[in-house]
Design a protein around this motif. Structure first.
Motif, short mmCIF file in Angstrom:
data_model
loop_
_atom_site.label_atom_id
_atom_site.label_comp_id
_atom_site.label_asym_id
_atom_site.label_seq_id
_atom_site.Cartn_x
_atom_site.Cartn_y
_atom_site.Cartn_z
N VAL A 1 0.84 -1.20 0.00
CA VAL A 1 0.00 0.00 0.00
C VAL A 1 0.87 1.25 0.00
CG1 VAL A 1 -1.73 1.30 1.30
CG2 VAL A 1 -1.95 -1.17 1.10
N ARG A 2 1.97 1.21 0.73
CA ARG A 2 2.88 2.37 0.77
C ARG A 2 3.41 2.71 -0.63
NH1 ARG A 2 4.81 4.79 5.02
NH2 ARG A 2 4.87 3.86 7.10
N GLU A 3 3.69 1.67 -1.41
CA GLU A 3 4.19 1.92 -2.77
C GLU A 3 3.15 2.64 -3.61
OE1 GLU A 3 6.87 -0.55 -5.92
OE2 GLU A 3 5.07 -1.55 -5.20
N LYS A 4 1.87 2.31 -3.38
CA LYS A 4 0.78 2.93 -4.14
C LYS A 4 0.41 4.29 -3.57
CE LYS A 4 -2.52 2.45 -7.30
NZ LYS A 4 -2.27 2.18 -8.72
N TYR A 5 0.44 4.40 -2.25
CA TYR A 5 0.06 5.64 -1.57
C TYR A 5 1.16 6.03 -0.58
CZ TYR A 5 -4.54 4.37 -3.39
OH TYR A 5 -5.59 4.02 -4.21
N PRO A 6 2.20 6.70 -1.04
CA PRO A 6 3.35 7.01 -0.18
C PRO A 6 3.02 7.87 1.04
CG PRO A 6 3.87 7.36 -2.50
CD PRO A 6 2.40 7.15 -2.42
N LYS A 7 1.96 8.67 0.97
CA LYS A 7 1.64 9.58 2.07
C LYS A 7 0.74 8.95 3.14
CE LYS A 7 2.17 13.79 -0.67
NZ LYS A 7 1.53 15.05 -1.13
N MET A 8 0.31 7.71 2.93
CA MET A 8 -0.55 7.07 3.91
C MET A 8 0.24 6.78 5.19
SD MET A 8 -3.21 3.96 3.15
CE MET A 8 -3.98 4.90 1.84
N ARG A 9 -0.41 6.95 6.34
CA ARG A 9 0.26 6.77 7.63
C ARG A 9 -0.05 5.39 8.20
NH1 ARG A 9 -2.01 9.21 13.08
NH2 ARG A 9 -0.29 8.85 14.54
N PHE A 10 0.99 4.71 8.68
CA PHE A 10 0.83 3.38 9.25
C PHE A 10 1.32 3.36 10.71
CE2 PHE A 10 0.62 2.39 4.80
CZ PHE A 10 -0.24 1.30 4.73
#
Length: 285
Positions: A19-28
């Motif tokens: 998911v990070r690769e697709k949405y780099p700004k998403m927070r985990f």
């Protein structure tokens, strides 16, 4: 969007990396009983921070439960208790009937989505996670009619965005089919490993003589017992039925070999070879 991963191991970590690769700004946010796993997940870039469970859930739009299935069952009511309005909890467990029954008993059932990615390796922990694990693989969603449409849509969108193929089943169908195509193969590998270790006391001989065929067949015996023992227990009725059918074929093979019945042995293997066509067809979908 903030996603909490409860259990930052192979599945949870690989999901986050994809998911990070697709949405780099998403927070985990990572949640893990092991401080070592939490620190490794941070170092590997799987999560941005590690928090205690209640704090992580309170800040999350989506909570991913990627622990062994017995822990999913014990934690799910607590996770739902703390889940904010409008948020979703999604599990990645390899069994579904018992997990869904626990969710069904909770007043926030509609905020829960039952999912199972048909992907994995014999390795475990955040160090085993890699972003290529899930793309191209199948994902099963169970009892979607019991989940809020927005929750299902969010889950479907994320999994499709990372390249997974979606299928839908009842929890009962899922557990029945997985007993044969997943759980039985792991039991077979564990049993083969035990058989060889028992008969070949000199482990160096095993190492020296092992072929690629043996290695590929017994590979799953390296899987985490902490993960697989609860799976076998939760799906014990289906697994027992699958084992009964498997043992019957093993006994038939033994009989034809004892009887030097080469023709029947050949016929058994020719029938089994049909699995190549089946698997090739699945891979071409």
């Amino acid at each position: 969007m903030t996603i909490s991963i409860i259990g930052v191991g192979l599945l949870g970590g690989s999901f986050a990396l994809s998911v990070r690769e697709k949405y780099p700004k998403m927070r985990f946010i990572g949640v893990d009983a092991s401080p070592v796993n939490g620190q490794l997940a941070l170092a590997k870039g799987i999560v941005d921070e590690v928090m205690p469970l209640p704090e992580a859930i309170a800040q999350s739009t989506l909570v991913i439960m990627a622990t062994p299935v017995n822990i999913i069952i014990s934690l799910l009511p607590t996770v739902l208790d703390h889940l904010p309005p409008g948020a979703t909890v999604l599990d990645l467990g390899s069994t579904k009937e018992t997990i869904c029954a626990v969710a069904d008993a909770h007043p926030k059932r509609a905020q829960f989505v039952a999912a199972h990615p048909m992907a994995g390796t014999e390795n475990s922990g955040p160090g085993a996670a890699f972003r290529e694990l899930l793309p191209g693989k199948n994902l099963i969603i169970c009892a979607r009619e019991k989940s809020l449409p927005d929750s299902v849509t969010m889950a479907e969108s994320l999994f499709r965005d990372i390249g997974m193929k979606l299928f839908y089943m009842t929890p009962q169908e899922h557990d029945l089919h997985l007993a044969y195509v997943s759980h039985l193969s792991h039991i077979s590998a564990f049993a083969l490993g035990l058989t060889v270790l028992e008969k070949e006391k000199d482990q160096q001989t095993i190492f020296d003589m092992a072929s690629t065929g043996f290695s590929s067949t017994v590979r799953l015996a390296k899987s985490s017992p902490q993960m697989w023992a609860p799976i076998f227990d939760q799906n014990r009725t289906n697994v027992s039925d699958a084992l009964t059918a498997y043992i019957e074929f093993l006994q038939q093979f033994k009989q034809v070999i004892d009887n030097q019945d080469v023709a029947t042995s050949l016929e058994f293997m020719q029938r089994a070879n049909v699995i190549r066509r089946v698997l090739d067809g699945i891979e071409k979908r």
